[in-house]
Design an enzyme around this catalytic site. Sequence first.
Site, PDB file in Angstrom:
ATOM      1  N   ARG A   3       0.847  -1.179   0.000  1.00 37.74           N
ATOM      2  CA  ARG A   3       0.000   0.000   0.000  1.00 37.74           C
ATOM      3  C   ARG A   3       0.884   1.231   0.000  1.00 37.74           C
ATOM      4  O   ARG A   3       1.998   1.200   0.552  1.00 37.74           O
ATOM      5  CB  ARG A   3      -0.869   0.066   1.269  1.00 37.74           C
ATOM      6  N   GLU A  32      -2.129   8.011  -3.806  1.00 41.81           N
ATOM      7  CA  GLU A  32      -2.491   7.649  -5.180  1.00 41.81           C
ATOM      8  C   GLU A  32      -3.951   7.980  -5.466  1.00 41.81           C
ATOM      9  O   GLU A  32      -4.772   7.966  -4.545  1.00 41.81           O
ATOM     10  CB  GLU A  32      -2.216   6.145  -5.430  1.00 41.81           C
ATOM     11  N   HIS A  42      -1.109   0.547  -9.540  1.00 36.86           N
ATOM     12  CA  HIS A  42      -1.865  -0.322  -8.607  1.00 36.86           C
ATOM     13  C   HIS A  42      -2.606  -1.423  -9.379  1.00 36.86           C
ATOM     14  O   HIS A  42      -3.842  -1.502  -9.337  1.00 36.86           O
ATOM     15  CB  HIS A  42      -2.858   0.512  -7.767  1.00 36.86           C
TER      16      HIS A  42
END
Length: 329
Positions: free
Chosen positions: A240, A269, A287
Amino acid sequence: MSQPRILVARAIFPDIVDRLREHFDVEANPDDVIWTPQELAARLADKDGVLTTGSQRIDATLLAAAPRLQICANMAVGYNNFDVQAMTAAGVQGTNTPDVLTETTADFGFALLMATARRMTESEHYLRAGQWTKWSYDMFAGSDIHGSTLGVIGMGRIGQGIARRGAHGFGMKVVYHNRSRLSAEMEAECKASYVSKEELLRNADHVVLVVPYTAASHHTIGAAELALMKPTATLINIARGGIVDDAALAVALREGRIAAAGLDVFEGEPSVHPDLLTVPNVVLTPHIASATVPTRRAMANLAADNLIAFFGGRGPLTPVNTPAVGRRG
Ligand code: DGY
């Protein structure tokens, strides 16, 4: 009897939305509009359940504005978008999507490691830019994967998958650090040895981060940890954003304190720290570690199944909390 009302907060596979419509009164988001927290709260005011994707924050403020809400089914294994304490206190069930993405995500972690250590995107950009006019002996020379030492921080299911790939597929020596040590059987299966975080950072040629994001894991890797790593080492983050101090990493990459990094997740993000965009020795992906069609379908189906099982009175399949008393009493 009226059906439970469900919000599908982001666009997902239309046929899986149709499947939900067989059980629920569904409001979907086929145009994939990114709602503000206030817009999300307004839509949840009359909903009994929501399918989230990890980018919707579910906290006490939102729960107060959604008095009927009984379940948040996350289409992600990570659920740091949930304030689990607030949900449990409010009697709201949370679920996630473990297992179905483990191998796909481990594949990606390994792909990112390979791309980073062997400078694949950096060299591709060079080629595409028309800069390849002659071959030279040290052109984009990177570091070896086979036979090197792999350090895995966070030895859950995905971390174990990466360790297995490294040990069995590439003959890597695997060391790991985790909140708790694995059983002797699991260590043997992964061919992995438990070490302290400091020892791992000092000795690993490649460090892969797979820890869940919590207040305690914020900036697991910052300037001090980067300083412990070998100057030839690579760092991979598929966990993460926020696990790595991205600003400190950009400095370490620019100054050659570590060789390279591969990042699939970022602090804040979809914004990316601007300094990361200007250093060449970093591979950046948006991601996508779990992004294969079968796996994303399995994740969406599991989130849907959690809603169906919950409202069918069978209990959630993959709960992340156990509210003492649900909002249904
Ligand atoms: C997950 O499942 O947690 C992935 O990061 C996708 O959000």
